[in-house]
Design a protein around this motif. Sequence first.
Motif, short mmCIF file in Angstrom:
data_model
loop_
_atom_site.label_atom_id
_atom_site.label_comp_id
_atom_site.label_asym_id
_atom_site.label_seq_id
_atom_site.Cartn_x
_atom_site.Cartn_y
_atom_site.Cartn_z
N GLY A 1 0.70 -1.27 0.11
CA GLY A 1 -0.08 -0.11 0.04
C GLY A 1 0.94 1.19 0.08
N ILE A 2 1.99 1.19 0.12
CA ILE A 2 2.91 2.36 0.41
C ILE A 2 3.66 2.65 -1.15
N LEU A 3 3.75 3.96 -1.44
CA LEU A 3 4.37 4.27 -2.79
C LEU A 3 5.34 5.17 -2.58
N PRO A 4 6.71 4.79 -2.43
CA PRO A 4 7.72 5.65 -2.54
C PRO A 4 8.23 5.78 -3.66
N GLU A 5 8.92 6.99 -4.21
CA GLU A 5 9.87 7.02 -5.49
C GLU A 5 10.94 8.14 -5.19
N VAL A 6 11.96 7.91 -6.00
CA VAL A 6 13.13 8.93 -6.06
C VAL A 6 12.91 9.73 -6.92
N PHE A 7 13.04 11.00 -6.63
CA PHE A 7 12.96 12.19 -7.77
C PHE A 7 14.17 12.82 -7.93
N ASP A 8 14.62 13.13 -9.09
CA ASP A 8 15.65 14.09 -9.24
C ASP A 8 15.23 15.68 -9.12
N ASP A 9 16.10 16.47 -9.21
CA ASP A 9 15.77 17.67 -8.83
C ASP A 9 14.78 18.49 -9.44
N ASP A 10 14.10 17.98 -10.74
CA ASP A 10 13.05 18.38 -11.47
C ASP A 10 11.85 17.89 -11.07
N GLY A 11 11.89 16.73 -10.21
CA GLY A 11 10.70 15.92 -9.86
C GLY A 11 10.34 15.10 -10.79
N ASP A 12 11.42 14.32 -11.52
CA ASP A 12 11.18 13.19 -12.50
C ASP A 12 11.79 11.99 -11.62
N PRO A 13 10.96 10.91 -11.67
CA PRO A 13 11.42 9.80 -11.07
C PRO A 13 12.71 9.13 -11.75
N VAL A 14 13.49 8.51 -10.61
CA VAL A 14 14.74 7.94 -11.12
C VAL A 14 14.95 6.73 -10.55
N LEU A 15 15.57 5.86 -11.40
CA LEU A 15 15.87 4.74 -10.81
C LEU A 15 17.38 4.30 -10.75
N GLU A 16 17.86 3.67 -9.63
CA GLU A 16 19.15 3.35 -9.67
C GLU A 16 20.02 4.69 -9.70
N GLU A 17 19.28 5.70 -9.26
CA GLU A 17 20.43 6.98 -9.00
C GLU A 17 19.98 7.52 -7.87
N GLN A 18 20.64 8.44 -7.01
CA GLN A 18 20.57 9.12 -5.87
C GLN A 18 19.56 10.25 -6.22
N GLY A 19 18.59 10.52 -5.17
CA GLY A 19 17.55 11.42 -5.58
C GLY A 19 17.06 11.95 -4.18
N ALA A 20 15.70 12.55 -4.35
CA ALA A 20 15.02 12.92 -3.15
C ALA A 20 13.93 11.89 -3.02
N LEU A 21 13.84 11.44 -1.61
CA LEU A 21 12.82 10.39 -1.49
C LEU A 21 11.41 10.81 -1.22
N VAL A 22 10.43 10.49 -1.89
CA VAL A 22 9.16 11.14 -1.96
C VAL A 22 7.94 9.88 -1.89
N LEU A 23 6.81 10.17 -1.29
CA LEU A 23 5.52 9.35 -1.07
C LEU A 23 4.69 9.62 -1.79
N ARG A 24 4.21 8.94 -2.77
CA ARG A 24 3.16 9.24 -3.94
C ARG A 24 1.65 8.85 -3.44
N ARG A 25 1.71 8.45 -2.10
CA ARG A 25 0.05 8.18 -1.54
C ARG A 25 -0.06 8.43 -0.37
N PRO A 26 -1.19 8.87 0.10
CA PRO A 26 -1.32 9.03 1.61
C PRO A 26 -1.38 7.76 2.34
N TRP A 27 -1.23 7.70 3.46
CA TRP A 27 -1.24 6.32 4.40
C TRP A 27 -1.90 6.83 5.44
N PRO A 28 -2.50 5.62 6.30
CA PRO A 28 -3.23 6.05 7.48
C PRO A 28 -2.38 6.67 8.59
N SER A 29 -1.28 6.11 8.80
CA SER A 29 -0.68 6.75 9.95
C SER A 29 0.23 8.00 9.75
N MET A 30 -0.18 8.65 8.47
CA MET A 30 0.82 9.94 8.29
C MET A 30 0.33 11.03 9.28
#
Length: 677
Positions: free
Chosen positions: A460-489
């Motif tokens: 149920g949890i959807l994290p992604e890693v974004f580059d500086d422009d907010g595009d998702p990146v794979l196998e690269e360092q970036g900013a961790l974001v969560l793309r869905r609300p979760w109950p205990s937030m």
Amino acid sequence: MTKLGTPAAPLLGAELERELERLLAVPAFEPSPEFRSQALISDASVYGEAERDYEGWWGRQAAELLDWMAPWHTALDQSDAPSYRWFVGGRLNASYNCLDRHVLAGHGDRVAYHWHGQAGEERAVTYGELLGEVQGLAAALRARGIGPGDVVGIYMPMVPEVAVAMLACARIGAPHNLVFLGSSPQTLHQQLSFSEAVALITVDGAIQREGTFRAVKQEIDPVLAELPSLHTVIVRPHRPAPAPMRTDRDLWWKDAVAAGGGECPPEPLDAEHPLYLLYTSGSTGKPKVVVHSTGGYLTGVHWTSKYVFDLKPQSDVFWCTADAGWVTGHSYSVYGPLMNGVSSLMYEGAPDQPHRGIWWELVERYRVSILYAAPTTIRSFMSWGAELPAAYDLSSLRLLGTVGEPINPKAWLWYRTVIGGGRCPIVDTWWQTETGAILVAPLPGVSATKPGAAGRPLPGILPEVFDDDGDPVLEEQGALVLRRPWPSMLRTLYKEDDRYRQTYFGRFDDRSYFGRFSEPAYYVGDVARVDADGHFWIEGRVDDVITVGSERLPSARVESAVVAHPKVAEAGVIGLPDRQWGQVVCAFVTLIGDTRGSTRLEQEIRDVVRERLGEAAVPRRIVWAVDLAKTRSGKIMRRLLRNMAYGLDPGDVTTLRDPRVIDDLERSFAAGADSVS
Ligand code: WT7
């Protein structure tokens, strides 16, 4: 091969070093067939179920795990995003879910807490007894006119009564605001004045972690006098100390309980009713006061404690070593284990008091089966040597957890080999005060684990890693974001809703809403990387990245490389300004046992780092330190190291475990100032 059931002799010395070296080459560990066959979740279908309809899936978990006094009609309301509302229309009570229902089901005699005091005292409190105590204190608070929405401060050591105090507040709908007992009276004042607390629950005296005695009540009296909204102070006798009582405001616990009359039915509270306020540790910036809800928070905490720790209430003894004053203590020393009806160990003292083997003595004595600890403590144990745990019977352990910061692969393998005897899976659990519950972690009967990685997101949890422009990146360092609300937030920051929106949803705001689910981009503030298998590697806080030339090096990653040298116990790494490179790496290093720093050792450390991470990461400066500047929750305060190195004022040091280290660090830093290579 050792025969099943015969514990292998513990590995020590050179043999252990060789085994750890060997294991460092193993990319991932699968759950053992023995563990998998008894695990609550042993196949991966749960991920798919949650993925197909996460709102519906969470709704089913909430209905299954919690007892509701009135059913909810909508699992998630996003109409006022990013103010999310979960389980709309539902009513429930946290203390009922932690206590009454277990007692009603006939488990009143089960031990809720095995308590072990700093002076070696022992006490067992059952679910039935805990319920009686909670009712008594809740009635006492009610008798003082305290009710839903009134904030109650709690400033207590690790005794079962801290859980009683929290649940008594929850029973009447008064949001609690715990302040870690190690915080100064000034911090207590600052927090209670901001939250406008009407009451405080505390103790007469306590022994600090370092063994010094404190007359708590007497010491905080002057600051309490400056809190106009505070009309009630309830004092629990703990360690005898002078406690001057102001008759119009202060009551001894037993007198308060007697005046309350003892009976207190649980208040049916709205699912969104605030359960508590909690400051974040504030290793960077001005502290934030996180507000957690009742229904959503309990759902997230119940689910994760049950399935990440594979809790079996009939047989497990769970030991979350965190103080109740931190979020880990809220979720996994109090609410999580109690909702599950499991027995926990609660230990009042420090890992090196009265001796450095005390944790292992306690594991043996109470037959602890699940241990949850911070990497910083594990590294201390490592530096104290494998001989200490080897002297105790740790065969009751079946699962190990870590939390709080990235764990160095070497410490992970040491934990697995020396403490877990090679048979216990490790759950590296990533979350924050703000997330309320674990979000990224292995399910121990399902997931392969990689040393140093938190693993895949929970269902149920959807994290992604974004580059500086907010595009998702794979196998690269970036900013961790969560793309869905979760109950205990978190629901907001107390009295700072704009700051809530800005801090967590402002960074990638053009990406915040899209599609049918209007998925948000909750900005975590961590740097992370996802690998090809979908495992998340958390690299540390965004502010802890060092930029050498064009390379961005998370401090924690360089620290892992430095501690890979066998003589190094711990390292704190910062960037120093450099004309050519922008920044260069400076490492504060503590050494194992009585090893002393030398130029040769500096060279060896540089070689180890160069080999692992390349030239840019090689520390230009190495400072030998006796102790690193750590917060009370065990995090290295890199801001303080940075400020010191830049010749600035250390800044707010109220969360520092031992303020004396500042002088030592300054001296060590100044001593080596000429030897920059
Ligand atoms: C920050 C949150 C969550 C309870 C204790 C700390 C770091 C936490 C991990 C982990 C790597 C971790 C992150 C996070 N962190 N767990 N397993 N691996 N980093 O709560 O004080 O709110 O700190 O701790 O940087 O953002 P907190």
